[in-house]
Scaffold this motif. Sequence first.
Motif, PDB file in Angstrom:
ATOM      1  N   ASN A  18       0.834  -1.196   0.000  1.00 30.48           N
ATOM      2  CA  ASN A  18       0.000   0.000   0.000  1.00 30.48           C
ATOM      3  C   ASN A  18       0.872   1.250   0.000  1.00 30.48           C
ATOM      4  OD1 ASN A  18      -2.779  -1.264   0.520  1.00 30.48           O
ATOM      5  ND2 ASN A  18      -1.586  -2.118   2.189  1.00 30.48           N
ATOM      6  N   ASN A  19       0.290   2.363  -0.343  1.00 33.08           N
ATOM      7  CA  ASN A  19       0.964   3.651  -0.270  1.00 33.08           C
ATOM      8  C   ASN A  19       0.179   4.584   0.638  1.00 33.08           C
ATOM      9  OD1 ASN A  19       3.246   3.331  -1.932  1.00 33.08           O
ATOM     10  ND2 ASN A  19       2.044   3.688  -3.778  1.00 33.08           N
ATOM     11  N   PRO A  20       0.875   5.441   1.382  1.00 25.17           N
ATOM     12  CA  PRO A  20       0.139   6.527   2.040  1.00 25.17           C
ATOM     13  C   PRO A  20      -0.342   7.508   0.979  1.00 25.17           C
ATOM     14  CG  PRO A  20       2.497   6.866   2.260  1.00 25.17           C
ATOM     15  CD  PRO A  20       2.326   5.530   1.579  1.00 25.17           C
ATOM     16  N   SER A  21      -1.167   8.431   1.367  1.00 22.59           N
ATOM     17  CA  SER A  21      -1.572   9.497   0.459  1.00 22.59           C
ATOM     18  C   SER A  21      -1.640  10.796   1.235  1.00 22.59           C
ATOM     19  CB  SER A  21      -2.925   9.185  -0.202  1.00 22.59           C
ATOM     20  OG  SER A  21      -3.951   9.094   0.766  1.00 22.59           O
ATOM     21  N   LEU A  22      -1.392  11.886   0.518  1.00 26.41           N
ATOM     22  CA  LEU A  22      -1.383  13.202   1.149  1.00 26.41           C
ATOM     23  C   LEU A  22      -2.048  14.189   0.209  1.00 26.41           C
ATOM     24  CD1 LEU A  22       1.589  14.715   3.113  1.00 26.41           C
ATOM     25  CD2 LEU A  22       0.118  16.147   1.706  1.00 26.41           C
ATOM     26  N   ASP A  23      -3.065  14.854   0.713  1.00 25.79           N
ATOM     27  CA  ASP A  23      -3.774  15.876  -0.057  1.00 25.79           C
ATOM     28  C   ASP A  23      -3.142  17.229   0.273  1.00 25.79           C
ATOM     29  OD1 ASP A  23      -5.608  17.890  -0.905  1.00 25.79           O
ATOM     30  OD2 ASP A  23      -7.217  16.402  -0.961  1.00 25.79           O
ATOM     31  N   VAL A  24      -2.392  17.780  -0.686  1.00 22.67           N
ATOM     32  CA  VAL A  24      -1.672  19.014  -0.409  1.00 22.67           C
ATOM     33  C   VAL A  24      -2.610  20.204  -0.284  1.00 22.67           C
ATOM     34  CG1 VAL A  24      -1.252  19.727  -2.796  1.00 22.67           C
ATOM     35  CG2 VAL A  24       0.442  20.257  -1.035  1.00 22.67           C
ATOM     36  N   PHE A  25      -3.825  20.105  -0.830  1.00 21.07           N
ATOM     37  CA  PHE A  25      -4.799  21.186  -0.703  1.00 21.07           C
ATOM     38  C   PHE A  25      -5.421  21.189   0.686  1.00 21.07           C
ATOM     39  CE2 PHE A  25      -4.715  19.907  -5.173  1.00 21.07           C
ATOM     40  CZ  PHE A  25      -4.388  21.098  -5.785  1.00 21.07           C
ATOM     41  N   GLU A  26      -5.876  20.014   1.125  1.00 15.79           N
ATOM     42  CA  GLU A  26      -6.545  19.898   2.418  1.00 15.79           C
ATOM     43  C   GLU A  26      -5.583  19.577   3.552  1.00 15.79           C
ATOM     44  OE1 GLU A  26      -9.654  20.580   2.805  1.00 15.79           O
ATOM     45  OE2 GLU A  26     -10.226  20.744   0.700  1.00 15.79           O
ATOM     46  N   GLN A  27      -4.353  19.189   3.225  1.00 13.61           N
ATOM     47  CA  GLN A  27      -3.333  18.787   4.200  1.00 13.61           C
ATOM     48  C   GLN A  27      -3.760  17.568   5.017  1.00 13.61           C
ATOM     49  OE1 GLN A  27      -1.907  22.196   6.451  1.00 13.61           O
ATOM     50  NE2 GLN A  27      -2.067  23.512   4.662  1.00 13.61           N
ATOM     51  N   SER A  28      -4.568  16.729   4.421  1.00 19.86           N
ATOM     52  CA  SER A  28      -4.966  15.479   5.070  1.00 19.86           C
ATOM     53  C   SER A  28      -3.995  14.371   4.688  1.00 19.86           C
ATOM     54  CB  SER A  28      -6.392  15.099   4.666  1.00 19.86           C
ATOM     55  OG  SER A  28      -6.485  14.932   3.259  1.00 19.86           O
ATOM     56  N   VAL A  29      -3.900  13.363   5.557  1.00 18.21           N
ATOM     57  CA  VAL A  29      -2.959  12.266   5.367  1.00 18.21           C
ATOM     58  C   VAL A  29      -3.688  10.944   5.590  1.00 18.21           C
ATOM     59  CG1 VAL A  29      -0.747  11.267   6.081  1.00 18.21           C
ATOM     60  CG2 VAL A  29      -1.110  13.727   6.281  1.00 18.21           C
ATOM     61  N   LYS A  30      -3.455   9.975   4.721  1.00 18.65           N
ATOM     62  CA  LYS A  30      -4.026   8.643   4.882  1.00 18.65           C
ATOM     63  C   LYS A  30      -2.884   7.639   4.962  1.00 18.65           C
ATOM     64  CE  LYS A  30      -8.354   9.674   2.482  1.00 18.65           C
ATOM     65  NZ  LYS A  30      -9.275   9.303   1.381  1.00 18.65           N
ATOM     66  N   MET A  31      -2.924   6.795   6.000  1.00 21.41           N
ATOM     67  CA  MET A  31      -1.835   5.844   6.215  1.00 21.41           C
ATOM     68  C   MET A  31      -2.384   4.441   6.464  1.00 21.41           C
ATOM     69  SD  MET A  31       0.792   7.967   8.686  1.00 21.41           S
ATOM     70  CE  MET A  31      -0.395   8.030  10.049  1.00 21.41           C
ATOM     71  N   PRO A  32      -2.247   3.514   5.521  1.00 24.69           N
ATOM     72  CA  PRO A  32      -2.578   2.109   5.786  1.00 24.69           C
ATOM     73  C   PRO A  32      -1.368   1.446   6.450  1.00 24.69           C
ATOM     74  CG  PRO A  32      -2.042   2.407   3.474  1.00 24.69           C
ATOM     75  CD  PRO A  32      -1.861   3.737   4.125  1.00 24.69           C
ATOM     76  N   VAL A  33      -1.467   1.179   7.754  1.00 18.49           N
ATOM     77  CA  VAL A  33      -0.275   0.773   8.508  1.00 18.49           C
ATOM     78  C   VAL A  33      -0.531  -0.495   9.327  1.00 18.49           C
ATOM     79  CG1 VAL A  33       0.503   3.164   8.672  1.00 18.49           C
ATOM     80  CG2 VAL A  33      -0.893   2.207  10.513  1.00 18.49           C
ATOM     81  N   LYS A  34       0.554  -0.994   9.878  1.00 11.29           N
ATOM     82  CA  LYS A  34       0.502  -2.024  10.902  1.00 11.29           C
ATOM     83  C   LYS A  34       1.431  -1.578  12.027  1.00 11.29           C
ATOM     84  CE  LYS A  34       3.931  -4.686   8.259  1.00 11.29           C
ATOM     85  NZ  LYS A  34       4.226  -5.985   7.596  1.00 11.29           N
ATOM     86  N   LEU A  35       1.126  -1.976  13.244  1.00 13.16           N
ATOM     87  CA  LEU A  35       1.886  -1.558  14.413  1.00 13.16           C
ATOM     88  C   LEU A  35       2.710  -2.727  14.917  1.00 13.16           C
ATOM     89  CD1 LEU A  35      -0.971   0.380  16.267  1.00 13.16           C
ATOM     90  CD2 LEU A  35       0.702   1.285  14.657  1.00 13.16           C
ATOM     91  N   ARG A  36       4.025  -2.591  14.864  1.00 15.65           N
ATOM     92  CA  ARG A  36       4.906  -3.659  15.356  1.00 15.65           C
ATOM     93  C   ARG A  36       5.133  -3.444  16.845  1.00 15.65           C
ATOM     94  NH1 ARG A  36      10.574  -4.601  15.513  1.00 15.65           N
ATOM     95  NH2 ARG A  36      10.990  -2.716  14.319  1.00 15.65           N
ATOM     96  N   ILE A  37       4.764  -4.443  17.632  1.00 18.91           N
ATOM     97  CA  ILE A  37       4.948  -4.399  19.080  1.00 18.91           C
ATOM     98  C   ILE A  37       6.208  -5.180  19.416  1.00 18.91           C
ATOM     99  CG2 ILE A  37       3.889  -4.817  21.320  1.00 18.91           C
ATOM    100  CD1 ILE A  37       2.343  -2.866  19.519  1.00 18.91           C
ATOM    101  N   ALA A  38       7.194  -4.494  19.960  1.00 19.00           N
ATOM    102  CA  ALA A  38       8.495  -5.112  20.230  1.00 19.00           C
ATOM    103  C   ALA A  38       8.700  -5.294  21.729  1.00 19.00           C
ATOM    104  CB  ALA A  38       9.617  -4.259  19.641  1.00 19.00           C
TER     105      ALA A  38
END
Length: 270
Positions: free
Chosen positions: A146-166
């Motif tokens: 997946n890729n993140p996305s960033l709307d430079v007009f609205e300054q919104s950010v979308k992040m499809p992520v997973k959280l690594r617990i160490a």
Amino acid sequence: MQNRYRAAMIGGFAIAAAAALTSAATAGADALPDSPFGGWGDCPISNPDTSTCVGVTVKGGTMQIGKLSVDVPNDSLRVAGGLAFPEEPNNPNGFDQVFVPPTDGSGGIYSKPISIPGGALGIDLPFNNLFGLNAATATVELAGNNNPSLDVFEQSVKMPVKLRIANPLLGNKCYLGSDTTPVQMNLDVSKAGTLQAIPGANMGASFRNVEHAAEPFAVPAASGCGPFGVLNPIVNWRAGTPSLEAKNSLITTSDVFTNDADAVRGMQNP
């Protein structure tokens, strides 16, 4: 040549539009104090489709995952890369915004381990948290291809992520979320930032102290914790996962940086 001209034009327009839409912007601001901006090294200017260089650096915040509440320290999470603006007749603007990831294999998300208060057991123990055995951290990683996305007009950010617990007992493959079932963190602006120029010739613009709040997001059960996943139930008990949307949140304050990609190319190839 026509596509190149259009890309450069849209790249410059994107910066101007972002400035215009930042209602709290102030002209002629001083140089950035204590800014985490580290330059445009993450911008994929070798890709001819890159029209705009962008970066978001989280300066602080709070993440709630089920029963876990974690402070997000300054400069522990960044999103950086470029934007392309391909034509799209179905878009009211006539074009889409497509994130172009850096060429370093990061996918555009850079995260440092964030300490989890109370560690694996939910309580800080003596002897340096039992000689480190109870200490635990969370690291934000991009999920799969997946890729993140960033709307430079609205300054919104979308992040499809997973959280690594160490943790020393959990191994290196303990995750909340996965490549196929990501934690979808969509950050919308809750308070606009302050516009400032980045010092230096053609260094672009920054939007200081933009406040973001994530749309409701769910977090799946743990996977890969301990040998053959035998410690998954312990992590689920500690984190309260799987966790429904209403139990999770992410609130951040960030600096947003943007510049025309051709200006960056010119700085590197004067």
